[in-house]
Write a protein that holds these residues in place. Structure first.
Motif, short mmCIF file in Angstrom:
data_model
loop_
_atom_site.label_atom_id
_atom_site.label_comp_id
_atom_site.label_asym_id
_atom_site.label_seq_id
_atom_site.Cartn_x
_atom_site.Cartn_y
_atom_site.Cartn_z
N SER A 27 -2.90 9.79 10.13
CA SER A 27 -3.27 9.12 8.87
C SER A 27 -3.24 10.10 7.70
O SER A 27 -3.07 9.70 6.56
CB SER A 27 -4.64 8.47 9.00
OG SER A 27 -5.61 9.48 9.12
N ARG A 30 0.33 10.34 6.44
CA ARG A 30 1.02 9.10 6.18
C ARG A 30 1.72 9.06 4.83
O ARG A 30 2.78 8.49 4.69
CB ARG A 30 0.07 7.92 6.31
CG ARG A 30 0.66 6.90 7.21
CD ARG A 30 -0.29 5.83 7.55
NE ARG A 30 -1.22 5.54 6.46
CZ ARG A 30 -2.20 4.70 6.63
NH1 ARG A 30 -2.39 4.12 7.79
NH2 ARG A 30 -3.01 4.43 5.64
N TYR A 33 5.35 9.66 4.59
CA TYR A 33 6.35 8.62 4.83
C TYR A 33 6.34 7.70 3.63
O TYR A 33 5.54 6.79 3.53
CB TYR A 33 6.04 7.84 6.11
CG TYR A 33 6.09 8.72 7.33
CD1 TYR A 33 4.97 9.41 7.73
CD2 TYR A 33 7.27 8.86 8.04
CE1 TYR A 33 5.02 10.24 8.83
CE2 TYR A 33 7.33 9.69 9.14
CZ TYR A 33 6.20 10.38 9.53
OH TYR A 33 6.25 11.21 10.61
N GLU A 35 7.87 5.24 2.56
CA GLU A 35 8.06 3.80 2.62
C GLU A 35 6.88 3.08 3.27
O GLU A 35 6.89 1.88 3.40
CB GLU A 35 9.35 3.47 3.37
CG GLU A 35 10.60 4.04 2.72
CD GLU A 35 10.78 3.58 1.28
OE1 GLU A 35 10.81 4.46 0.40
OE2 GLU A 35 10.85 2.38 1.04
N ASP A 36 5.87 3.82 3.69
CA ASP A 36 4.77 3.19 4.41
C ASP A 36 3.62 2.90 3.46
O ASP A 36 2.73 3.71 3.28
CB ASP A 36 4.31 4.12 5.54
CG ASP A 36 3.33 3.39 6.45
OD1 ASP A 36 3.17 2.17 6.27
OD2 ASP A 36 2.73 4.06 7.31
N CYS A 38 1.31 -0.53 1.26
CA CYS A 38 0.92 -1.93 1.30
C CYS A 38 2.01 -2.84 0.73
O CYS A 38 2.47 -2.63 -0.40
CB CYS A 38 -0.39 -2.12 0.53
SG CYS A 38 -1.06 -3.77 0.69
N MET A 40 5.20 -3.31 1.44
CA MET A 40 6.54 -2.77 1.21
C MET A 40 7.56 -3.90 1.36
O MET A 40 7.56 -4.60 2.38
CB MET A 40 6.81 -1.69 2.26
CG MET A 40 8.14 -1.03 2.12
SD MET A 40 8.29 0.28 3.34
CE MET A 40 8.66 -0.68 4.79
N THR A 42 10.62 -5.82 2.47
CA THR A 42 11.59 -5.52 3.52
C THR A 42 12.83 -6.41 3.41
O THR A 42 13.93 -5.97 3.75
CB THR A 42 10.94 -5.72 4.91
OG1 THR A 42 10.23 -6.95 4.89
CG2 THR A 42 10.00 -4.58 5.24
N ALA A 446 -1.75 1.71 3.58
CA ALA A 446 -1.21 0.53 4.25
C ALA A 446 -2.22 -0.61 4.03
O ALA A 446 -3.37 -0.36 3.75
CB ALA A 446 -1.06 0.80 5.73
#
Lengths: 447, 341
Positions: A27, A30, A33, A35-36, A38, A40, A42, A446
């Motif tokens: 965590s 995180r 990354y 693209e990680d 809330c 995101m 897709t 997230a």
């Protein structure tokens, strides 16, 4: 005495605990990354959440905000004439959605209540997958939703909110305000008041008893006292008092010669109408003409006050009569779509949507930390308020402020405000540290 | 001294509105035994009768002027009210006096609304507990509110008083008290109007046979029924009358408070306090308490008093209600046996 025995349950617990312990460091990294985060996007589309009052006292203002949002979505997706996309100094937006994804939206009803606004914002984030929340027609609501957005890691682009607290003591890293604030109203209005009414005046304030009213009273008081005015009295009135007669009659014999109404919406309409009925426009006090000032004006609200608004000074964020290219493009697009000109609430909401979309394009990602970085310190023009800076220190836009007067010779039902002066940005720029508060972290989260 | 006199006038004015609404509430409660939470909505509907009447009068002929364009590229509209182009001077006069003239329209409209409301909904709740009556009438109030908002929007709609009573009266000069006592003409008109309506309602109940039967029915509807009088029908008319009183209070209030869909709710809670303080079912009690609370509320807002008790202006009414109910549990003029079974 206890013996160390390994039971099946104990083993499972230990296994679970070590699993958590092993996963924990993940965590912390995180944010790495990118693209990680809330909601995101897709698929081929991206969803924005428009949280406006659709019921309650500000429903008409909310309806105008929603019109502006829908127009912004159209323009972002390449429909219509493009509006301010053509005049915006940043050319990152191409009218093909945002980062190639089609813009879609969901709406929520704030009811101008903090808890309802938070609930609908939460619904839009959790159920509808909104990547950004925008809207609001009250500072109480904006501050509540902004706090929620900070916790959730979703960017909040505030709509109409004028309290100093929104980008002052309650400012948040995830919250951005394009609209001006009470402090700037004071800075812009003060010198004009001194110019028009002289430096020896005695002011009486009637103030709506909540966060916006308090900050506006303080700002206007400081600005006018700085010019040499006295403050006779500042009286708090309950929100939605309806009949203000018992607060207005003491003004008549107080020795004041200016009445400052720190009221908005229905309260402003009622208190102003009643003040005029009490003869305050014709009154003489201290050998001068008695004056009424309404520091925050809105054209939609001015309609409710009818003829009483004529000749009264105040400030506003934007007015459709402005002649610059950005304003003209927006008024044209809005007027053609709906048949009447946009309000200041509509303008700020439209601009906020475009600014967010543009920041995503420039950042090359929807990841909030990068989008925040793209917005912080961003300089732009062509959006109807002259050269504007999204200040990094408090996420408050620094731009020109309009001092307006109720129009004595209106040419149409919309022509209610006349621009007295466009107060340049450097005169309404202030030190962001005066209000305290902390922006907080920009870490992605997230959902 | 000036300040006290002005606050007294404010109190009379506010009290007039409270008394008119509370009077209707008490009439309905005294006759039908129904606690009508939709009564505030009737006040609001009255105000919107004035708004609608004004809107109809000011329907405009729109001529497009192609030579001048709006900022969004369409032709500008030149608007003239039909009534002025048809009737000239008389038309302008009607527009100017639209608020008082709309009373003539409001009376039949509100009577009809009252009767339809009673026959269509409220009569089905006579034998149900008070809680059910409150729920259904409160629900009705919300429905009415939302309908009005749908058609008229959420923003207040200003209504002007006739030019002749626009502005304020220099009462001080009239009575030789100095120039500092000015009071809006329309508020004086409103006070006179509410006093007249209250007097008429009392006269109707006191001096007409119809009123006498209604009063008898309020005391003992069963016996009156046994005398061969259809008391239910009369009570329906009384409900209509209460609606008219609330409606007229609303019409005349529009120049003071630009009406919006929510104005009824703002008055409703206060009016209930007025009714309870006056004594459930007592008409003179409702009027007395209306004026008393109006005046107290005005005085409590004086800066001198607020500096001793901050915030007193917002709680005074409830504070007085608590004190009165503690010392006089039936209210100022309540009768024994009302709502006590």
């Amino acid at each position: 005495m206890s013996r160390l025995t390994m039971t099946r349950r104990g083993l499972l617990k230990a296994g679970a605990a070590s699993g958590v312990a092993l996963a924990a460091p993940m965590s912390f990294v995180r944010g790495a990354y990118a693209e990680d985060f809330c909601n995101m996007p897709t698929g081929g589309s991206v969803t924005l959440g428009f949280n406006v009052p659709q019921t309650g006292a500000y429903a008409d203002e909310g309806a105008d905000e929603l019109r502006a949002y829908q127009l912004a979505v159209k323009h972002l997706n390449g429909e219509g004439d493009g509006g301010m996309l053509n005049t915006f100094s940043s050319k990152a937006l191409k009218g093909n959605g945002v980062l190639g994804k089609k813009v879609e939206f969901v709406t929520g009803d704030t009811q101008t209540k903090s808890d309802a606004a938070r609930a609908s914002a939460k619904r839009m984030m959790e159920k509808d997958g909104a990547i950004m929340i925008t809207g609001g027609s009250s500072s109480g609501v904006a501050i509540a939703v902004q706090g929620l957005c900070q916790e959730s890691g979703v960017i909040f682009m505030a709509g109409l909110t004028h309290s100093n607290d929104t980008t002052g003591k309650d400012k948040k890293r995830y919250g951005f305000r394009h609209f001006f604030n009470a402090y700037q109203s004071g800075l812009a209005l003060g010198p004009i008041l001194a110019e028009q009414f002289g430096k020896e005046r005695r002011a009486y304030h009637l103030t709506a008893d909540y966060t916006w009213g308090w900050t506006q009273e303080e700002s206007i008081k400081n600005a006018t006292e700085g010019l040499g005015w006295d403050t006779v009295e500042a009286v708090r009135t309950p929100l939605g008092a309806g009949d203000f007669s018992q607060y207005l009659t003491p003004v008549l014999n107080s020795g004041a010669d200016v009445l400052i109404l720190n009221h908005y919406g229905k309260d402003m309409v009622n208190s102003l109408t009643q003040a005029v009925q009490f003869g305050m426009r014709e009154k003489q006090a201290n050998g001068k003409d008695f004056q009424i000032v309404v520091p925050l004006f809105s054209r939609l609200m001015a309609q409710g006050a009818g003829d009483n608004i004529k000749g009264i000074l105040g400030t506003t964020n934007w007015n459709w009569s402005l002649q610059d290219d950005g304003s003209a493009a927006f008024v044209k697009a809005f007027g053609q779509e709906y048949g009447f000109p946009p309000s200041q609430a509509a303008q700020t909401c439209y601009v906020q949507t475009l600014l967010y979309a543009d920041a995503c394009e420039r950042a090359g990602t929807f990841a909030p930390p990068q989008v925040i970085a793209a917005l912080e310190g961003f300089e732009f023009d062509g959006m109807g308020n002259g050269k504007t800076l999204y200040r990094a220190a408090d996420h408050q836009c620094m731009k020109d402020v309009l001092v307006v007067r109720g129009n004595e010779n209106a040419t149409s039902q919309f022509d209610l405000l006349e621009v007295v002066k466009i107060v340049p940005r450097d005169q309404v720029t202030y030190d962001p540290s005066i209000f305290g508060g902390e922006l907080g972290p920009a870490d992605a989260k997230a959902c | 001294m000036d300040a006290i006199l002005l606050q007294f006038l404010n109190g009379l004015d506010k009290g007039g509105a409270y008394a008119l609404i509370a009077l209707g509430l008490t009439l309905v409660f005294g006759t039908l035994g129904v606690v009508n939470f939709a009564h505030g909505a009737l006040f609001m509907l009255g105000a919107f009768c004035a708004v609608t009447f004004n809107k109809l009068l000011s329907l405009e002929q729109v001529v497009l002027d192609e030579t001048k364009k709006t900022a969004w590229g369409t032709a500008t509209e030149i608007r003239t009210p039909y009534i002025e182009s048809w009737f000239g001077e008389l038309g302008s006069f009607l527009l100017d006096y639209s608020v008082p003239v709309s009373i003539l329209v409001t009376i039949p409209v509100m009577l009809l609304i009252g009767i339809v409301m009673e026959r269509g909904l409220i009569k089905h709740f006579y034998n149900r507990p008070h809680a059910d009556q409150i729920l259904v009438t409160f629900g009705l109030a919300i429905v009415i509110q939302e309908i009005i908002k749908h058609y008229f929007g959420a923003n207040p709609i200003p209504q002007a008083a006739p030019d002749i009573v626009d502005g304020s009266a220099n009462i001080g000069a009239l009575f030789g008290l100095g120039d500092n006592i000015v009071y809006p003409w329309w508020r004086l008109v409103y006070f006179g109007f509410s006093a007249t309506i209250i007097a008429s309602v009392f006269a109707f109940l006191q001096f007409t046979t119809y009123g006498m039967v209604v009063r008898a029915g309020m005391r003992d509807s069963e016996t009156v029924g046994m005398l061969g009088i259809n008391i239910q029908k009369r009570f329906t008319v009384v409900f209509g009358l209460a609606a008219v009183v609330a409606g007229l209070a609303g019409v005349m209030y529009t120049p003071i408070l630009p009406p919006d869909y929510h104005m009824g709710m703002d008055f409703l809670v206060l009016s209930f306090v007025v009714v309870v303080v006056g004594g459930m079912g007592s008409l003179p009690g409702a009027v007395l308490a209306g004026f008393m609370l109006g005046i107290l509320q005005s005085f409590a807002s004086m800066t001198e008093i607020k500096s001793i008790f901050p915030g007193i202006d917002q709680i005074i009414i409830y504070l007085v209600a608590v004190v009165i109910l503690l010392t006089m549990p039936r209210g100022l003029m309540g009768r024994e046996g009302v709502m006590e079974e």
